[in-house]
Design an enzyme around this catalytic site. Structure first.
Site, PDB file in Angstrom:
ATOM      1  CD  GLU A  57      12.592  -0.943   9.760  1.00  0.00           C
ATOM      2  OE1 GLU A  57      13.009  -0.716   7.896  1.00  0.00           O
ATOM      3  OE2 GLU A  57      12.508  -1.882   9.716  1.00  0.00           O
TER       4      GLU A  57
ATOM      5  CD  GLU B  19      10.525  -1.947   4.708  1.00  0.00           C
ATOM      6  OE1 GLU B  19       9.503  -1.680   4.282  1.00  0.00           O
ATOM      7  OE2 GLU B  19      11.433  -1.438   4.190  1.00  0.00           O
TER       8      GLU B  19
END
Length: 694
Positions: free
Chosen positions: A123, A103
């Protein structure tokens, strides 16, 4: 020091240095903010590179922070500062850039990576979703469908594939830092190319795309919460302005983070890393060298075990007692490899390379130089005694002798040799070339370096090795006895086989207990019961299965067991014959059948398992309750989103409730099989959990 800023002429480098994997801890986040400020305020710096020291880029969030209150600054705050930075930014990626690390890279203008690097947003495997802009930025770079698939699978993406998706701008062979600085210098003076400014057009998405994704994901990720929230977040990336999409991502992230599934999956994450920590095993013990392996038995298990080693590039000598059995075993191995190749997962050259690593033999003498010998023959002590006496004679000094036994005593087997310190159990699970679990059974005299070697071998062949003490059935099969007993008794008490199995599948098991018996073969349990001492098992629990075996209904292999099966199919079909057998057997034992609730089915199956698990823990057969959970997740298909049977009992049901229900079943059905574990009683009395069990 977690980070530092340095200038390379007109290009700055913000170095992150947080060994071993540059986890994005609070200190790293602070260092990133400080580095951005320094680069912003230095007028000589025209562009910035974000790079990492050590063997990897930022590999993700610091998972240890998940259990406590938020520590500021948050990663979204850092990424907001990165968005607000005025100069072009290049991420220099090596090793892995996972989760929050990826990210950060997505919030840069450009991404330069070594060709062997990997990126990804895993995730979902922790029951959450990317919470620092990943669901909004990756679709803008890679396209909605590839980005959605990447996040729902959570799997690593090799750098070349990421470049093809549009998530990496340049691949590098050679000096990454030098290439990244040169790339940044090319972009210096240009306006920023922020990913957030890329527009996604709703009209570019096929009608019904997200509804179809939800339906498909509901089947592929059965019962899972976070994959559906990921779809919601990606839909927001398409339908909302970027800042509103980010806010929606945050809402969905916190929904996931609060869910029981996130807690369970994070428990699994830590539990898997804990299993290799063996109490009492000296830190300086060195594994023995394993360069070649001998396997005794070319049947289903032996062949599958051989494939594990060939896949890892380790030569295998495969022994069978006759040529017919050897040819059949090699034929199955080849068929398995060719099926994998047909799916595009292996090349024909790789198939031949792996087959070439497996050397067939009919002579024990061919095993004389092997470093590790694994017995995978019929599950009786009489047969294993002959094998180990022979191995003791032919194996070289220092070779490790392992048994793939599912139930039998490793100490008894070790006693058939003159070197019990070299003997242990290596219990693979069927199909051995697929299942991740390796139950490593430590005998009373197993040498520390032999145990360390087995753990090292597990890693080399991509298994999760869990150490167990020596008892009948070890961890997994000892507990399975309670599960199977109650599943079998429930049909006598009033449930149909399909009611029992449907409740278990709805809970999350890959198949029900009775279908599992059919798959394994009802004759296995039949033979086991015939060999056991009276009083060591509940006779009623095997009564129906024994009658079915005596009728020739052995399970899927005879197209009839607890269910009927059509030729070539594994779909269970309810059987009128079995219904009559159940009714007759219940009458034989004077059991008055009644309706059973789904809750009772689940409680009896799983609490019987958990109660035995408490004894496994109390006796030291397992080192930790979390080890038991890993055994059941990777060996028996217990749903990861429930954390394992021990986690389920403690965190979903609650130990006081578990004890209360076990006591109630003891009152209803007698204490012989339902006496509460003293460990469970003590933990409840003291208000403790399994972490305080030892």
């Amino acid at each position: 020091m977690s980070g530092r800023f340095e200038a390379h002429g007109d290009v700055g480098i913000l170095w992150i240095d947080n060994p071993p994997v540059n986890a994005i801890s609070q200190a790293v986040r602070v260092a990133m903010l400080e580095g951005l400020k320094q680069a912003e305020s230095d007028s000589t710096i025209k562009a910035l590179v974000i790079a990492c020291a050590g063997r990897t880029f930022m590999a993700g969030a610091d998972i240890s922070e998940f259990s406590g209150p938020p520590r500021l600054p948050s990663l979204p705050e850092v990424i907001d500062a990165l968005d607000a930075f005025s100069k072009p930014v290049v991420a220099a990626i090596h090793g892995t850039a996972f989760g929050g690390g990826f990210e950060v890279a997505l919030a840069c203008d450009y991404r330069v990576a070594l060709a062997n690097a990997q990126v990804g947003l895993p995730e979902v495997k922790l029951g959450i979703l990317p919470g620092a802009g990943g669901t909004q930025r990756l679709p803008r770079l890679a396209g909605v469908e590839p980005a959605l698939q990447a996040m729902i699978s959570g799997d690593p993406i090799p750098a070349p594939a990421a470049q093809e998706m549009g998530a990496i701008d340049k691949l590098v062979v050679g000096d990454l830092t030098e290439a990244a600085v040169a790339f940044a210098r090319e972009k210096s003076g240009s306006p920023r190319r922020r990913v957030r400014d890329i527009t996604l057009s709703p009209s570019s998405i096929p009608a019904g795309f997200f509804d179809a994704a939800r339906q498909r994901t509901a089947k592929e990720k059965r019962n899972l919460f976070s994959p559906q929230r990921i779809i919601d977040a990606v839909e927001a990336a398409v339908t909302l302005p970027f800042d509103e999409g980010i806010r929606r991502e945050q809402e969905l992230f916190f929904e996931c983070a609060k869910s029981s599934q996130a807690k369970a999956l994070q428990h699994v994450f830590f539990a898997e890393r804990q299993v290799a920590k063996i109490p009492g095993l000296p830190a300086d013990v060195k594994p023995r060298t394993i360069k070649s392996v001998g396997i005794i038995g070319a049947g289903t298990m032996g062949g599958g075990i051989a494939m594990n080693f060939a896949n890892a590039g380790i030569p295998v000598t495969l022994l069978e007692v006759n040529q017919e059995g050897l040819d059949r075993g090699l034929g199955v191995i080849r068929k398995n490899y060719e099926a994998t190749a047909a799916k595009g997962r292996l090349t024909s050259e790789q198939v031949e390379t792996r087959m070439g690593l497996i050397k067939p033999t009919l002579s024990y003498d061919a095993l004389a130089d092997a470093d590790l010998l694994i017995e995978a023959v019929f599950e009786t002590l009489e047969v294993k005694k002959k094998v180990f006496e022979t191995l003791d004679r032919v194996a070289r000094k220092g070779a490790i002798l392992a048994s793939n036994t599912s139930y039998l005593s490793i100490d008894t087997i070790a006693g058939y040799t003159s070197r019990p310190e070299d003997v242990l159990g290596m219990h693979f699970f069927s199909p051995a070339n697929v299942m991740k679990l390796l139950e490593i059974v430590r005998g009373a005299r197993t040498a520390p370096d032999v145990l360390a070697t087995a753990l090292d071998v597990a890693k080399r062949i991509k298994k999760v090795g869990v150490v167990a003490g020596n008892c009948h059935g070890f961890i997994g099969n000892r507990m399975l006895e309670g599960y199977g007993r109650e599943g079998s008794l429930l049909v006598l008490k009033g449930a149909t086989p399909q009611q029992v199995d449907q409740a278990l599948v709805k809970f999350g098991m890959p198949m029900g207990v009775l279908q599992m018996f059919d798959l394994a073969g009802l004759d296995i349990g039949y033979k086991s019961r015939k060999d056991r001492e009276p009083g060591t098992f509940d006779v009623k629990s095997g009564a129906v299965a024994d009658k079915l075996v005596e009728m020739g209904r052995l399970g899927q292999k005879t197209k009839a067991g607890f269910y009927d099966y059509e030729a070539g199919q594994r779909t269970p079909i309810p059987s009128d014959v079995v219904a009559r057998v159940i009714e007759e057997t219940a009458a034989q034992y004077g059991i008055k059948r009644r309706e059973l609730s789904e809750q009772e089915i689940l409680e009896r199956c799983f609490l019987a398992m958990v109660n035995i698990g408490c004894e496994v823990l109390r006796e030291g057969i397992a080192y930790r309750a979390s080890d038991i959970d890993i055994v059941y997740l990777y060996g028996y298909g217990f749903p990861a989103h429930r954390g394992g049977p021990m986690f389920w009992a403690e965190h979903e049901l609650g130990l006081p409730k578990a004890l209360e229900r076990i006591r109630e079943y003891a009152r209803q059905h007698g204490p012989r099989w339902w006496t509460p574990s003293p460990l469970l009683e003590r933990l409840v009395a003291e208000g403790k959990g399994f972490a305080q069990a030892v």
